[in-house]
Design a protein around this motif. Structure first.
Motif, PDB file in Angstrom:
ATOM      1  N   ALA A 170       0.820  -1.216   0.000  1.00  0.00           N
ATOM      2  CA  ALA A 170       0.000   0.000   0.000  1.00  0.00           C
ATOM      3  C   ALA A 170       0.849   1.258   0.000  1.00  0.00           C
ATOM      4  CB  ALA A 170      -0.932   0.005   1.212  1.00  0.00           C
ATOM      5  N   TYR A 171       1.908   1.249   0.796  1.00  0.00           N
ATOM      6  CA  TYR A 171       2.713   2.448   0.972  1.00  0.00           C
ATOM      7  C   TYR A 171       4.028   2.409   0.212  1.00  0.00           C
ATOM      8  CZ  TYR A 171      -0.669   3.429   4.623  1.00  0.00           C
ATOM      9  OH  TYR A 171      -1.828   3.662   5.294  1.00  0.00           O
ATOM     10  N   GLY A 172       4.314   1.295  -0.425  1.00  0.00           N
ATOM     11  CA  GLY A 172       5.575   1.175  -1.158  1.00  0.00           C
ATOM     12  C   GLY A 172       6.788   1.244  -0.249  1.00  0.00           C
ATOM     13  N   VAL A 173       6.602   0.801   0.997  1.00  0.00           N
ATOM     14  CA  VAL A 173       7.683   0.848   1.988  1.00  0.00           C
ATOM     15  C   VAL A 173       8.064  -0.588   2.335  1.00  0.00           C
ATOM     16  CG1 VAL A 173       8.377   1.642   4.284  1.00  0.00           C
ATOM     17  CG2 VAL A 173       6.841   3.046   2.894  1.00  0.00           C
ATOM     18  N   ARG A 174       9.188  -1.004   1.832  1.00  0.00           N
ATOM     19  CA  ARG A 174       9.638  -2.384   1.989  1.00  0.00           C
ATOM     20  C   ARG A 174       9.805  -2.809   3.449  1.00  0.00           C
ATOM     21  NH1 ARG A 174      12.051  -5.827  -1.873  1.00  0.00           N
ATOM     22  NH2 ARG A 174      13.839  -6.983  -1.088  1.00  0.00           N
ATOM     23  N   LYS A 175      10.247  -1.884   4.301  1.00  0.00           N
ATOM     24  CA  LYS A 175      10.502  -2.235   5.704  1.00  0.00           C
ATOM     25  C   LYS A 175       9.221  -2.623   6.458  1.00  0.00           C
ATOM     26  CE  LYS A 175      10.274   2.335   7.772  1.00  0.00           C
ATOM     27  NZ  LYS A 175      10.916   3.339   8.578  1.00  0.00           N
ATOM     28  N   PHE A 176       8.050  -2.258   5.939  1.00  0.00           N
ATOM     29  CA  PHE A 176       6.802  -2.647   6.590  1.00  0.00           C
ATOM     30  C   PHE A 176       6.612  -4.159   6.591  1.00  0.00           C
ATOM     31  CE2 PHE A 176       4.392   1.607   5.879  1.00  0.00           C
ATOM     32  CZ  PHE A 176       5.136   2.176   6.901  1.00  0.00           C
ATOM     33  N   LYS A 177       7.292  -4.864   5.673  1.00  0.00           N
ATOM     34  CA  LYS A 177       7.185  -6.328   5.641  1.00  0.00           C
ATOM     35  C   LYS A 177       7.729  -6.950   6.922  1.00  0.00           C
ATOM     36  CE  LYS A 177       6.923  -7.397   0.807  1.00  0.00           C
ATOM     37  NZ  LYS A 177       7.280  -8.355  -0.215  1.00  0.00           N
ATOM     38  N   TYR A 178       8.540  -6.199   7.666  1.00  0.00           N
ATOM     39  CA  TYR A 178       9.161  -6.707   8.886  1.00  0.00           C
ATOM     40  C   TYR A 178       8.639  -5.981  10.125  1.00  0.00           C
ATOM     41  CZ  TYR A 178      12.055  -8.214   5.068  1.00  0.00           C
ATOM     42  OH  TYR A 178      12.464  -8.734   3.869  1.00  0.00           O
ATOM     43  N   ALA A 179       7.597  -5.204   9.965  1.00  0.00           N
ATOM     44  CA  ALA A 179       7.057  -4.405  11.067  1.00  0.00           C
ATOM     45  C   ALA A 179       6.174  -5.254  11.975  1.00  0.00           C
ATOM     46  CB  ALA A 179       6.247  -3.231  10.509  1.00  0.00           C
ATOM     47  N   GLY A 180       6.010  -4.783  13.183  1.00  0.00           N
ATOM     48  CA  GLY A 180       5.087  -5.407  14.122  1.00  0.00           C
ATOM     49  C   GLY A 180       3.784  -4.630  14.151  1.00  0.00           C
ATOM     50  N   LEU A 181       2.855  -5.112  14.939  1.00  0.00           N
ATOM     51  CA  LEU A 181       1.545  -4.472  15.040  1.00  0.00           C
ATOM     52  C   LEU A 181       1.664  -3.044  15.564  1.00  0.00           C
ATOM     53  CD1 LEU A 181      -1.452  -5.058  14.545  1.00  0.00           C
ATOM     54  CD2 LEU A 181      -1.604  -5.810  16.927  1.00  0.00           C
ATOM     55  N   LYS A 182       2.576  -2.810  16.480  1.00  0.00           N
ATOM     56  CA  LYS A 182       2.764  -1.475  17.054  1.00  0.00           C
ATOM     57  C   LYS A 182       3.169  -0.474  15.963  1.00  0.00           C
ATOM     58  CE  LYS A 182       5.331   0.967  20.581  1.00  0.00           C
ATOM     59  NZ  LYS A 182       5.862   0.887  21.919  1.00  0.00           N
ATOM     60  N   THR A 183       4.142  -0.846  15.135  1.00  0.00           N
ATOM     61  CA  THR A 183       4.593   0.036  14.047  1.00  0.00           C
ATOM     62  C   THR A 183       3.500   0.251  13.020  1.00  0.00           C
ATOM     63  OG1 THR A 183       6.881  -0.662  14.356  1.00  0.00           O
ATOM     64  CG2 THR A 183       6.322   0.309  12.223  1.00  0.00           C
ATOM     65  N   LEU A 184       2.802  -0.813  12.652  1.00  0.00           N
ATOM     66  CA  LEU A 184       1.720  -0.675  11.662  1.00  0.00           C
ATOM     67  C   LEU A 184       0.589   0.207  12.186  1.00  0.00           C
ATOM     68  CD1 LEU A 184       1.437  -4.240  10.090  1.00  0.00           C
ATOM     69  CD2 LEU A 184       2.590  -2.210   9.180  1.00  0.00           C
ATOM     70  N   THR A 185       0.320   0.113  13.478  1.00  0.00           N
ATOM     71  CA  THR A 185      -0.713   0.963  14.082  1.00  0.00           C
ATOM     72  C   THR A 185      -0.325   2.433  13.943  1.00  0.00           C
ATOM     73  OG1 THR A 185      -1.367  -0.772  15.632  1.00  0.00           O
ATOM     74  CG2 THR A 185      -1.951   1.497  16.220  1.00  0.00           C
ATOM     75  N   GLU A 186       0.944   2.730  14.198  1.00  0.00           N
ATOM     76  CA  GLU A 186       1.422   4.109  14.081  1.00  0.00           C
ATOM     77  C   GLU A 186       1.370   4.583  12.629  1.00  0.00           C
ATOM     78  OE1 GLU A 186       5.308   3.931  15.881  1.00  0.00           O
ATOM     79  OE2 GLU A 186       4.455   3.621  17.878  1.00  0.00           O
ATOM     80  N   GLU A 187       1.828   3.748  11.706  1.00  0.00           N
ATOM     81  CA  GLU A 187       1.936   4.146  10.302  1.00  0.00           C
ATOM     82  C   GLU A 187       0.592   4.169   9.568  1.00  0.00           C
ATOM     83  OE1 GLU A 187       4.646   5.383   8.960  1.00  0.00           O
ATOM     84  OE2 GLU A 187       5.839   5.008  10.747  1.00  0.00           O
ATOM     85  N   VAL A 188      -0.245   3.169   9.792  1.00  0.00           N
ATOM     86  CA  VAL A 188      -1.511   3.061   9.054  1.00  0.00           C
ATOM     87  C   VAL A 188      -2.636   3.843   9.729  1.00  0.00           C
ATOM     88  CG1 VAL A 188      -3.286   1.454   8.203  1.00  0.00           C
ATOM     89  CG2 VAL A 188      -0.861   0.813   8.091  1.00  0.00           C
ATOM     90  N   LEU A 189      -2.705   3.757  11.060  1.00  0.00           N
ATOM     91  CA  LEU A 189      -3.810   4.394  11.780  1.00  0.00           C
ATOM     92  C   LEU A 189      -3.421   5.729  12.416  1.00  0.00           C
ATOM     93  CD1 LEU A 189      -5.276   1.248  13.604  1.00  0.00           C
ATOM     94  CD2 LEU A 189      -5.926   2.200  11.362  1.00  0.00           C
ATOM     95  N   GLY A 190      -2.121   6.012  12.476  1.00  0.00           N
ATOM     96  CA  GLY A 190      -1.677   7.261  13.100  1.00  0.00           C
ATOM     97  C   GLY A 190      -1.901   7.277  14.595  1.00  0.00           C
TER      98      GLY A 190
END
Length: 174
Positions: A107-127
């Motif tokens: 979705a974001y074209g950010v390769r490092k998200f493939k290794y992210a945890g729920l905490k990081t995804l919550t910050e990045e996707v939901l703000g």
């Protein structure tokens, strides 16, 4: 009852229902020994189910059918390994899964998200910022009676898995 309520409330979108899924088990600090799944956490909207598999005399057929429904998309971080553990420990199959890290990376074209945890995804996707205290994450999920903080944590993880999945799927990144 939870499944009946979800299917009644969301009857118009059952052909593309998104369900947040997570599991917990007792942490193990010994190599090559894996404890069985203790809890299954599911969430649709603001309704969560925390089901203690470890203490259930059997797994209700309604839950087995719900998880096997190919119209429902179960979303989570590390979901492939979670559903693999459900199969291994309880012979419970989840029909359709979507990995949040892959969806976010696409979705974001950010390769490092493939290794992210729920905490990081919550910050990045939901703000939003989420706290994941070690005293809860590494607690005794195999206790027969979960503490209020454990139940809250389990609900939050399942809800965030749902909400991130809902956002990413509605943007057609799936």
């Amino acid at each position: 009852m939870w499944i009946s309520d979800i299917e009644r409330i969301h009857h118009r979108r059952l052909h593309f229902l998104v369900v947040g899924l997570d599991i917990e088990w007792r942490p193990n600090f010994t190599r090559n020994i894996q404890n069985p799944v203790a809890t299954l956490q599911l969430c649709v909207g603001r309704r969560c189910l925390i089901f203690q598999l470890l203490y259930a005399p059997y797994i209700p057929q309604s839950l087995v059918n719900f998880l096997r429904n190919p119209n429902y998309t179960f979303t989570g971080v590390g979901i492939k390994s979670d559903v693999g553990k459900l199969v291994e420990d309880y012979n419970v199959v989840v029909a359709r899964i979507a990995e949040l890290t892959t969806m976010a990376a696409n979705a974001y074209g950010v390769r490092k998200f493939k290794y992210a945890g729920l905490k990081t995804l919550t910050e990045e996707v939901l703000g939003k910022e989420v706290l994941k205290p070690k005293r809860i994450t590494m607690s005794r999920w195999d206790n027969q009676w979960l503490t209020r903080p454990q139940v809250a944590y389990a609900c939050i993880d399942a809800f965030l898995s749902f909400e991130i999945g809902r956002v990413l799927i509605s943007g057609n990144y799936y």
